[in-house]
Structure formats: structure tokens, C-alpha cells
Write an enzyme that holds these catalytic residues in place. Structure first.
Site, PDB file in Angstrom:
ATOM      1  N   CYS A  67      43.464  32.502  18.900  1.00  0.00           N
ATOM      2  CA  CYS A  67      43.175  33.868  18.474  1.00  0.00           C
ATOM      3  C   CYS A  67      41.810  34.303  19.004  1.00  0.00           C
ATOM      4  O   CYS A  67      40.877  34.580  18.247  1.00  0.00           O
ATOM      5  CB  CYS A  67      43.225  33.956  16.950  1.00  0.00           C
ATOM      6  SG  CYS A  67      43.271  35.646  16.344  1.00  0.00           S
ATOM      7  N   GLU A 109      24.694   8.029  38.212  1.00  0.00           N
ATOM      8  CA  GLU A 109      25.577   8.176  37.058  1.00  0.00           C
ATOM      9  C   GLU A 109      26.671   9.221  37.290  1.00  0.00           C
ATOM     10  O   GLU A 109      26.719  10.246  36.615  1.00  0.00           O
ATOM     11  CB  GLU A 109      24.755   8.560  35.828  1.00  0.00           C
ATOM     12  CG  GLU A 109      23.694   7.540  35.455  1.00  0.00           C
ATOM     13  CD  GLU A 109      22.671   8.106  34.483  1.00  0.00           C
ATOM     14  OE1 GLU A 109      22.788   9.296  34.108  1.00  0.00           O
ATOM     15  OE2 GLU A 109      21.736   7.368  34.118  1.00  0.00           O
ATOM     16  N   PRO A 110      27.594   8.986  38.220  1.00  0.00           N
ATOM     17  CA  PRO A 110      28.709   9.932  38.377  1.00  0.00           C
ATOM     18  C   PRO A 110      29.662   9.854  37.190  1.00  0.00           C
ATOM     19  O   PRO A 110      29.977   8.778  36.703  1.00  0.00           O
ATOM     20  CB  PRO A 110      29.386   9.459  39.665  1.00  0.00           C
ATOM     21  CG  PRO A 110      29.065   8.001  39.748  1.00  0.00           C
ATOM     22  CD  PRO A 110      27.695   7.848  39.142  1.00  0.00           C
ATOM     23  N   GLY A 111      30.094  10.981  36.718  1.00  0.00           N
ATOM     24  CA  GLY A 111      31.090  11.047  35.649  1.00  0.00           C
ATOM     25  C   GLY A 111      32.211  11.975  36.060  1.00  0.00           C
ATOM     26  O   GLY A 111      33.343  11.568  36.291  1.00  0.00           O
ATOM     27  N   ARG A 112      31.871  13.265  36.201  1.00  0.00           N
ATOM     28  CA  ARG A 112      32.831  14.277  36.624  1.00  0.00           C
ATOM     29  C   ARG A 112      33.494  13.898  37.948  1.00  0.00           C
ATOM     30  O   ARG A 112      34.705  14.064  38.119  1.00  0.00           O
ATOM     31  CB  ARG A 112      32.100  15.613  36.792  1.00  0.00           C
ATOM     32  CG  ARG A 112      32.967  16.768  37.246  1.00  0.00           C
ATOM     33  CD  ARG A 112      32.107  17.915  37.789  1.00  0.00           C
ATOM     34  NE  ARG A 112      30.976  18.196  36.936  1.00  0.00           N
ATOM     35  CZ  ARG A 112      30.962  19.104  35.987  1.00  0.00           C
ATOM     36  NH1 ARG A 112      32.036  19.828  35.749  1.00  0.00           N
ATOM     37  NH2 ARG A 112      29.873  19.319  35.269  1.00  0.00           N
TER      38      ARG A 112
END
Length: 470
Positions: free
Chosen positions: A398, A323-326
Site C-alpha cells: 500500500c 571486502e566484496p559483497g554485492r
């Protein structure tokens, strides 16, 4: 806690030891930029055949710029590498991990390129289904799936539901019975492997929320319970050890422990488990500290591990899933910003820090604040012959922790109105984006063959105000 004088030691202009002084501060470093990124004839960066200045003019900044050619090349490279590595056995499948970044166009690309799709919420499932993604190639994850999410997945006919706890077994079985269906399920097991990554993205050690423990006996008990249900089909076992991993060492230990459970199920329960999902988490290059492996190297290394251990346990090599994503989405995208305030903060003596403020920040990239992530950046709207200066790129929010790039060299003449790009922002940047300080989220645009196509439009103040019913 009493207040005290901060002093000069809280900042200095020395670069970190890993950051080399650039021979040319205008160079696009190999590995950091998508395949079609290059300097044009007049010095501005082009990606997908489109000048970043044209992108800024057409869609504004900040903007996520996705190189479609790069994304699809990486997807098919993983598909082909793992398919080839496990071809002599029961084969392998690659599922794109949608949590990295998902929209309708990406779902269609993944479908067309022959990958499966991993989703972990009802919202991600909704995107996939609206895009027409084949439900039988979808896997549904999640440690706390709602009955509604489970019902929708079963009604759609997803290929597998990854069960994460003992009580979820009964829940999925009950809903499947109400629908008169059989539910294909995998069991996510916790292998006890401590991935060498940030604590928040290490997912296989015992003291965290995911999975069923191997050492505590929950995993084997889960197998027994699934086999005893009336409406569940045990498809296989699932393991995921973490993210931003650069070698196969962790997979060696995790695969062995999961395969030992497969052998135990065979010996004690007389059942064969024919599918194994070893997750993803393959690392990418965010800056010059990182040296990621290629899909081919990862696939060959993991195949060697799995085949060897199956042989030792007298097991048939199961069908593998990953499951590669990145590793697919991350390097495909850069975030384009416009520079605002440039502030040289003098702290006394030789110590100073140059702050380059951009028109986005932690609302479009919270990873630096959340994971202590390190990014790179580049002046992309022009070239400069000014001497390099170590800068810190910060956002407009901020928060003192609103840092996009902690340390990088930019030309010393960087000024208001310049275009600066941060590479490798395709994964977990838009997905984690927020409306902090009521800042609308940026658009995502795809570039290819000289054309710009908006995948996700820029939010507007009207969008934000439209949610406020008070």
C-alpha cells in the site's frame, strides 16, 4: 500545499534514453543473469539446471533463486585476482561482506572457498559462528557496537575488530581486560573521498557517521590512544569509500591518504603499520547502463596504485584486504515473481503507462524506493512473439513508491499468472527485507546440478502472529 490536477505529464510511454529497444524481448542479456541461467527447449528459463516453473511449483513465489555455481565462482575469482596481484609483496586477503546476504550455507561456502567473513552486527556474527566459520577469519565492523557484541566477538576470538570512534577504543580495551585477552583491532579512517554513487551508500566523505577523520586529526589521535592501551593490538588501518563503484579512481585518492597516515605514524610515533584494508564497494550490472570491472582488472589497478604510492612514501607494501559483497552475491540471484494485475493507465492523448503488478514488492526489494535503484526484468516462464512494451513492475504493498522495476521492456501480452524474474537481487534485497503490510518474507533457495535446496524457508503468517504477544 494545495492539491492540483496531476495532468498527463506525470506519465508517458517513452522509454528512458539509456534503455534500448530490444531486438528480441526474450533474450537473457549477458552480465545480467547468473552463469547457469538459460532458456530451455520449451522457452522457460532454467537456472542451475532447474526450470523456473518447477521452482515456483515447489516453493511458490516470490522466491530468491541463488545460483550456487555463480556465487562461488565470483567469490574465488576475487580471492584469486587479489592474491595474484599482491603476491610479489605482502599478499592480500578477501573478506566476503556478509551484510550483502548471509545465511549458514553462504558462510560455509565462503569458508570452504578460502575467504574471510566481514560481519557488522551481533546477529551476523551469530550466523557465522553457528555455521562453524573460523573466528580468526572474521572481522567485526559497526559504528555503534554494543558491549555485548564486543564481548562475544572477543570470546569467540575474531581476527579483528574494526574500531570506528575514539570512545570505542576505551570500551574495547576495558572488555578485553575483563576477559584477560588482547584484542586485535583496525582503525576505520575517513579519507574525505566522495564516491560517485548514491548519497546513502557513499561512506568516506566527512559529514556521515562512519570512521575517524584524517583531516580533523581524529585518525592520528586514535592511533596514539590504541598504542597507549594495555589490551589492544593495532593490526592496521581500514578505509571504505562507498558502494556500486565501477573503477579504481576513488581508490587512488583514498589509498594515498591512508598511506600518508601510515607514513606519519612511522615518522612521528615510530611504529609500523603492516595491514591495510581498502574495503569493497565494487559495482555490478543492474541493467544496460552499467559496465562493471572484472576482479582481475580491479585487483591489477589497485595494486598498481598502492605499490606506486608506497614507493613514493618509502613504505613497504602492507598486506592488503578487500571486502566484496554485492559483487559476489548480487549477480548470483534472481527474484522469481508471479504476475497479478496488469493495468494500462491512460492519461490522455498518447500518454500511458503499463503497470505489471507482482506478488512481492518493497518488502523483498526496497532498493528502488530507498536508493532510486534501477533493475531489469524478464518474462521467464515462457517466450512470446508479442511486440515489446515499456512496463513498470510494481509490488502489492500500500505505497505508490512500491516499485520494483521502473522501466523495462516486456512482451505486450504479459498477463496474470506469468512468471517474471528480476536479476541481480542477491545483495541487499533479502538483507533489507521487511514484513511491511504483514507480508511474510520470501524463501531463499539454492539451485545446482538440477536440484533445489532451501537455504532460508518462507515465513508464514504463523511466524508473524507468533511475535505478537498482545
Amino acid at each position: 500545499m494545495r492539491a492540483h490536477e496531476a495532468g498527463a505529464l506525470h506519465g508517458n510511454d517513452a522509454a528512458p534514453t539509456w534503455l534500448p529497444y530490444p531486438t528480441d524481448v526474450n533474450t537473457l542479456i549477458d552480465g545480467l543473469w547468473s552463469q547457469t541461467s538459460r532458456r530451455g527447449a520449451d522457452g522457460a528459463v532454467e537456472v542451475g539446471g532447474v526450470d523456473v516453473r518447477s521452482i515456483a511449483e515447489e516453493v511458490g513465489t516470490p522466491a530468491f533463486v541463488l545460483d550456487e555455481v555463480d556465487f562461488r565462482f565470483r567469490a574465488t575469482a576475487f580471492r584469486d585476482a587479489f592474491s595474484e596481484a599482491f603476491r610479489p609483496h605482502a599478499g592480500a586477503s578477501v573478506y566476503y561482506a556478509g551484510k550483502a546476504f548471509l545465511c549458514g550455507a553462504v558462510a560455509r561456502w565462503v569458508q570452504e572457498d578460502g575467504l574471510g567473513l566481514d560481519v557488522c552486527t551481533g546477529g551476523e556474527l551469530a550466523v557465522a559462528l553457528r555455521a562453524g566459520f573460523p573466528a580468526e577469519r572474521i572481522a567485526l565492523h559497526g559504528n555503534n557496537k554494543s558491549p555485548r557484541e564486543i564481548r562475544r566477538a572477543l570470546e569467540a576470538g575474531v581476527g579483528r575488530i574494526v574500531i570506528d570512534s575514539l570512545d570505542e577504543i576505551a570500551l574495547v580495551d576495558e572488555i578485553a581486560g575483563e576477559l584477560g585477552r588482547r584484542a586485535p583491532v583496525m582503525l576505520r579512517v575517513t579519507t574525505g573521498v566522495e564516491a560517485h554513487t548514491h548519497e546513502f551508500i557513499a561512506t568516506a566523505h566527512e559529514d556521515q557517521k562512519f570512521g575517524l577523520s584524517l583531516t580533523g586529526g581524529a585518525a592520528l589521535e586514535a592511533v596514539r590512544r590504541v598504542l597507549a592501551t594495555a589490551h589492544l593490538d593495532l593490526v592496521g588501518l581500514h578505509s571504505h569509500i562507498g558502494s556500486q563503484i565501477f573503477d579504481t579512481g576513488g581508490f587512488d585518492v583514498a589509498a594515498r591518504r591512508v598511506l600518508e597516515l601510515v607514513a606519519q605514524v612511522r615518522d612521528e610515533l615510530g611504529r609500523s603499520i603492516t595491514q591495510l584494508d581498502l574495503g569493497g564497494g565494487f559495482g555490478v550490472m543492474y541493467n544496460t547502463q552499467h559496465t562493471p570491472s572484472t576482479p582481475e582488472s580491479l585487483a591489477a589497478g589497485i595494486a598498481e596504485i598502492v605499490v606506486k604510492q608506497c614507493h613514493e612514501l618509502s613504505l613497504e607494501v602492507p598486506h592488503l584486504s578487500f571486502e566484496p559483497g554485492r559483487a559476489i552475491a548480487g549477480p548470483s540471484t534472481q527474484t522469481l515473481y508471479t504476475v497479478g494485475t496488469v493495468k494500462d493507465v491512460r492519461l490522455g492523448g498518447p500518454h500511458h503507462r503499463l503497470y505489471v503488478s507482482v506478488d512481492g514488492g518493497m518488502s523483498d526489494n526496497v532498493r528502488t524506493a530507498l536508493y532510486d535503484a534501477d533493475y531489469s526484468c524478464l518474462l521467464t516462464g515462457r517466450v512470446s512473439d508479442a511486440l515489446p512494451e515499456v512496463v513498470r513492475v510494481v509490488g502489492k504493498h500500500c505505497e505508490s513508491g512500491d516499485i520494483v522495476v521502473k522501466d523495462e521492456y516486456l512482451p505486450g501480452d504479459v498477463h496474470r499468472g506469468d512468471l517474471v524474474s528480476v536479476p541481480v537481487t542477491g545483495a541487499y534485497c533479502y538483507s533489507l527485507a521487511s514484513n511491511y503490510n504483514h507480508v511474510p518474507r520470501p524463501p531463499v533457495v539454492a539451485v545446482r546440478d538440477g536440484e533445489i535446496r532451501t537455504l532460508i524457508r518462507r515465513e508464514t503468517e504463523e511466524d508473524l502472529l507468533g511475535l505478537d504477544v498482545s
